[in-house]
Scaffold this motif. Structure first.
Motif, PDB file in Angstrom:
ATOM      1  N   ARG A  46      51.047  35.395  44.058  1.00  0.00           N
ATOM      2  CA  ARG A  46      52.133  36.242  43.570  1.00  0.00           C
ATOM      3  C   ARG A  46      53.451  35.483  43.537  1.00  0.00           C
ATOM      4  O   ARG A  46      54.339  35.823  42.762  1.00  0.00           O
ATOM      5  CB  ARG A  46      52.241  37.503  44.439  1.00  0.00           C
ATOM      6  N   THR A  47      53.562  34.427  44.340  1.00  0.00           N
ATOM      7  CA  THR A  47      54.767  33.595  44.300  1.00  0.00           C
ATOM      8  C   THR A  47      54.912  32.942  42.926  1.00  0.00           C
ATOM      9  O   THR A  47      56.016  32.909  42.354  1.00  0.00           O
ATOM     10  CB  THR A  47      54.702  32.501  45.388  1.00  0.00           C
ATOM     11  N   LYS A  48      53.813  32.451  42.386  1.00  0.00           N
ATOM     12  CA  LYS A  48      53.860  31.832  41.058  1.00  0.00           C
ATOM     13  C   LYS A  48      54.152  32.890  39.988  1.00  0.00           C
ATOM     14  O   LYS A  48      54.869  32.624  39.017  1.00  0.00           O
ATOM     15  CB  LYS A  48      52.546  31.109  40.756  1.00  0.00           C
ATOM     16  N   ILE A  49      53.586  34.074  40.179  1.00  0.00           N
ATOM     17  CA  ILE A  49      53.849  35.163  39.231  1.00  0.00           C
ATOM     18  C   ILE A  49      55.337  35.523  39.247  1.00  0.00           C
ATOM     19  O   ILE A  49      55.948  35.733  38.193  1.00  0.00           O
ATOM     20  CB  ILE A  49      53.003  36.405  39.567  1.00  0.00           C
ATOM     21  N   ARG A  50      55.933  35.583  40.432  1.00  0.00           N
ATOM     22  CA  ARG A  50      57.359  35.908  40.518  1.00  0.00           C
ATOM     23  C   ARG A  50      58.199  34.861  39.784  1.00  0.00           C
ATOM     24  O   ARG A  50      59.202  35.207  39.143  1.00  0.00           O
ATOM     25  CB  ARG A  50      57.793  36.001  41.989  1.00  0.00           C
ATOM     26  N   ALA A  51      57.807  33.601  39.887  1.00  0.00           N
ATOM     27  CA  ALA A  51      58.536  32.544  39.182  1.00  0.00           C
ATOM     28  C   ALA A  51      58.432  32.743  37.675  1.00  0.00           C
ATOM     29  O   ALA A  51      59.412  32.562  36.939  1.00  0.00           O
ATOM     30  CB  ALA A  51      57.987  31.171  39.579  1.00  0.00           C
ATOM     31  N   ALA A  52      57.241  33.123  37.193  1.00  0.00           N
ATOM     32  CA  ALA A  52      57.055  33.368  35.757  1.00  0.00           C
ATOM     33  C   ALA A  52      57.892  34.557  35.300  1.00  0.00           C
ATOM     34  O   ALA A  52      58.523  34.523  34.237  1.00  0.00           O
ATOM     35  CB  ALA A  52      55.573  33.619  35.455  1.00  0.00           C
ATOM     36  N   LEU A  53      57.923  35.603  36.103  1.00  0.00           N
ATOM     37  CA  LEU A  53      58.699  36.784  35.751  1.00  0.00           C
ATOM     38  C   LEU A  53      60.193  36.475  35.720  1.00  0.00           C
ATOM     39  O   LEU A  53      60.930  37.006  34.877  1.00  0.00           O
ATOM     40  CB  LEU A  53      58.417  37.922  36.729  1.00  0.00           C
ATOM     41  N   LEU A  54      60.644  35.605  36.605  1.00  0.00           N
ATOM     42  CA  LEU A  54      62.049  35.217  36.599  1.00  0.00           C
ATOM     43  C   LEU A  54      62.402  34.502  35.302  1.00  0.00           C
ATOM     44  O   LEU A  54      63.472  34.732  34.723  1.00  0.00           O
ATOM     45  CB  LEU A  54      62.355  34.327  37.803  1.00  0.00           C
ATOM     46  N   MET A  55      61.497  33.643  34.817  1.00  0.00           N
ATOM     47  CA  MET A  55      61.717  32.956  33.535  1.00  0.00           C
ATOM     48  C   MET A  55      61.844  33.969  32.402  1.00  0.00           C
ATOM     49  O   MET A  55      62.725  33.860  31.543  1.00  0.00           O
ATOM     50  CB  MET A  55      60.554  32.001  33.232  1.00  0.00           C
TER      51      MET A  55
END
Length: 228
Positions: A46-55
């Motif tokens: 989910r950490t990687k998902i959060r980074a994608a959502l921030l983009m």
């Protein structure tokens, strides 16, 4: 559709794929983007998902609401007008550069694209129609060869895609395709002044024809949208 996920995708890869789903209207405005669902689909943390959502948030394609989650943007009338105001400024310059620099190969590519637009309109394929109408402008930028301008138009085109799924009618989409044809004919004839005027009129028509009183605010589950 069957979702094929690459092994260990990066946050950037995930952001690009979700952005493509938004542009293709597979994820309607207002759709909640659930971190746990995305994490399962892409088999990442989910950490990687959060980074994608921030983009995606930085590109204005989604809104992150504290304590509620991430949602596909639902631009209002004022934001829609602002997006098209910026596009009119940028694409006036783009039109001029296209007339000056387009090659025979560029025209063949765009002619094939216009034929696809027409087929999508005739078939009633709304998702493909809207994707093609937006991508026409990207093709012009790619022909000019200005990577900065192309990047800016990609972002604006993505934001416009969210706007059109909310506010554009099928009739207006057909008019847009006809105006694409008219622009290309003026450009092919080397008539820079007319081509620039047609591009400005086209974007003005798209903006003024948007219906802000009868918007479709459909939502949907992310997993259903990506895997159906």
């Amino acid at each position: 559709m069957t979702q094929e996920v690459q092994l260990d995708p990066s946050a950037d890869d995930i952001a690009k794929e979700v952005a493509a789903a938004i542009v293709a209207h597979k994820l309607p405005p207002g759709t909640r983007l659930r971190e746990e669902a995305l994490a399962r689909v892409y088999k990442v943390s989910r950490t990687k998902i959060r980074a994608a959502l921030l983009m995606l948030s930085k590109d204005k394609l989604i809104n992150i609401v504290p304590d509620k989650g991430a949602f596909v943007s639902k631009p209002d009338a004022n934001e829609a007008r602002e997006v098209y105001a910026v596009r009119r400024i940028l694409e006036a310059a783009l039109a001029k550069e296209f007339v000056a620099n387009a090659t025979a190969a560029d025209y063949r590519r765009i002619d094939a694209h216009l034929a696809e637009e027409r087929r999508a309109l005739e078939s009633g394929d709304v998702q493909r129609r809207n994707h093609l109408l937006g991508h026409f402008h990207i093709l012009l930028a790619e022909a000019v060869g200005n990577s900065v301008l192309t990047g800016m138009l990609r972002e604006l085109s993505a934001r416009s895609a969210v706007i059109t799924v909310l506010y554009q009618s099928s009739h207006d989409a057909s008019c847009s395709s006809q105006e694409h044809h008219a622009f290309i004919e003026a450009a092919r004839a080397g008539d820079t002044k007319r081509a620039c005027a047609l591009m400005d009129e086209h974007l003005e028509h798209v903006q003024t024809a948007l219906n802000f009183t009868d918007a479709n605010h459909a939502g949907g589950d992310l997993v259903t949208a990506l895997l159906s």
